[in-house]
Design a protein around this motif. Structure first.
Motif, PDB file in Angstrom:
ATOM      1  N   ALA A  60     -11.920  30.464 -43.773  1.00 22.67           N
ATOM      2  CA  ALA A  60     -11.833  29.404 -44.775  1.00 22.67           C
ATOM      3  C   ALA A  60     -12.530  28.142 -44.288  1.00 22.67           C
ATOM      4  O   ALA A  60     -13.187  27.450 -45.057  1.00 22.67           O
ATOM      5  N   SER A  61     -12.381  27.822 -42.991  1.00 22.69           N
ATOM      6  CA  SER A  61     -13.031  26.634 -42.441  1.00 22.69           C
ATOM      7  C   SER A  61     -13.027  26.685 -40.922  1.00 22.69           C
ATOM      8  O   SER A  61     -12.259  27.422 -40.307  1.00 22.69           O
ATOM      9  N   ARG A 150      -3.609  21.881 -40.089  1.00 15.89           N
ATOM     10  CA  ARG A 150      -3.291  22.233 -41.478  1.00 15.89           C
ATOM     11  C   ARG A 150      -3.187  20.985 -42.342  1.00 15.89           C
ATOM     12  O   ARG A 150      -3.670  20.946 -43.476  1.00 15.89           O
ATOM     13  N   ARG A 151      -2.555  19.917 -41.815  1.00  6.28           N
ATOM     14  CA  ARG A 151      -2.438  18.654 -42.562  1.00  6.28           C
ATOM     15  C   ARG A 151      -3.822  18.053 -42.836  1.00  6.28           C
ATOM     16  O   ARG A 151      -4.077  17.547 -43.932  1.00  6.28           O
ATOM     17  N   ARG A 156      -8.100  16.848 -46.678  1.00  4.67           N
ATOM     18  CA  ARG A 156      -9.515  16.947 -47.044  1.00  4.67           C
ATOM     19  C   ARG A 156      -9.660  17.601 -48.415  1.00  4.67           C
ATOM     20  O   ARG A 156     -10.483  17.184 -49.222  1.00  4.67           O
ATOM     21  N   ARG A 157      -8.851  18.588 -48.702  1.00  6.27           N
ATOM     22  CA  ARG A 157      -8.932  19.299 -49.997  1.00  6.27           C
ATOM     23  C   ARG A 157      -8.383  18.449 -51.145  1.00  6.27           C
ATOM     24  O   ARG A 157      -8.704  18.714 -52.300  1.00  6.27           O
TER      25      ARG A 157
END
Length: 159
Positions: A60-61, A150-151, A156-157
């Motif tokens: 995913a990234s 994760r945060r 960012r999303r």
């Protein structure tokens, strides 16, 4: 950790991939291309995630990749990867890249990075992954790193 206790819980094992750096993997300075290092990290992250959840995964990234020291032609390179955090369908994998002088045995850490992987079904839709057991203090400390990553991804999303 997730409140969904219907998912199985597992301990994450560390994956090791070893290779030899060949001239076609290096630039005109005799050091390994960053893209070659990233490809090895992605493969190691994928294997660690698949072994943990026993499901297909996609990247995913990439997160927080630090190239610390160059890797030279002829050196032995090793990737160590471990799932350090899981969400409902995603996993954060920590990867360290080490280089070793083949004749002396001197070993050094060269690159560290984190990859976000997502478990998917045959149609590419996200599917739940097992919960991650944290058997020791190191696993709990790495979970906190994964939680912070994760945060950052979530923030960012949101933008």
């Amino acid at each position: 950790m997730s409140n969904d206790h219907t998912r199985p819980a597992r301990v994450a094992e560390e994956v090791h991939i070893t290779d030899l750096v060949l001239p076609n993997q290096t630039n005109n300075y005799g050091t390994m291309f960053g893209g070659e290092v990233l490809a090895m990290m992605d493969k190691a992250a994928g294997i660690a995630a698949i072994r943990f959840c026993r499901q297909p995964v996609v990247t995913a990234s990439t997160e927080r990749i630090d190239f610390r020291t160059p890797i030279h032609t002829g050196e032995i390179i090793e990737a160590t990867a471990k799932v350090i955090y899981v969400g409902r369908t995603s996993l954060i994998v920590r990867i360290h890249i080490y280089a070793e002088h083949p004749l002396i045995g001197e070993r050094r850490i060269c690159t560290t990075g984190y990859f976000s992987m997502v478990a998917v079904d045959a149609e590419g839709r996200p599917v739940p992954v097992p919960r991650l057991l944290l058997p020791d203090e190191q696993a709990r400390a790495e979970w906190e790193v994964g939680e912070e990553i994760r945060r950052v991804i979530d923030a960012r999303r949101q933008r």
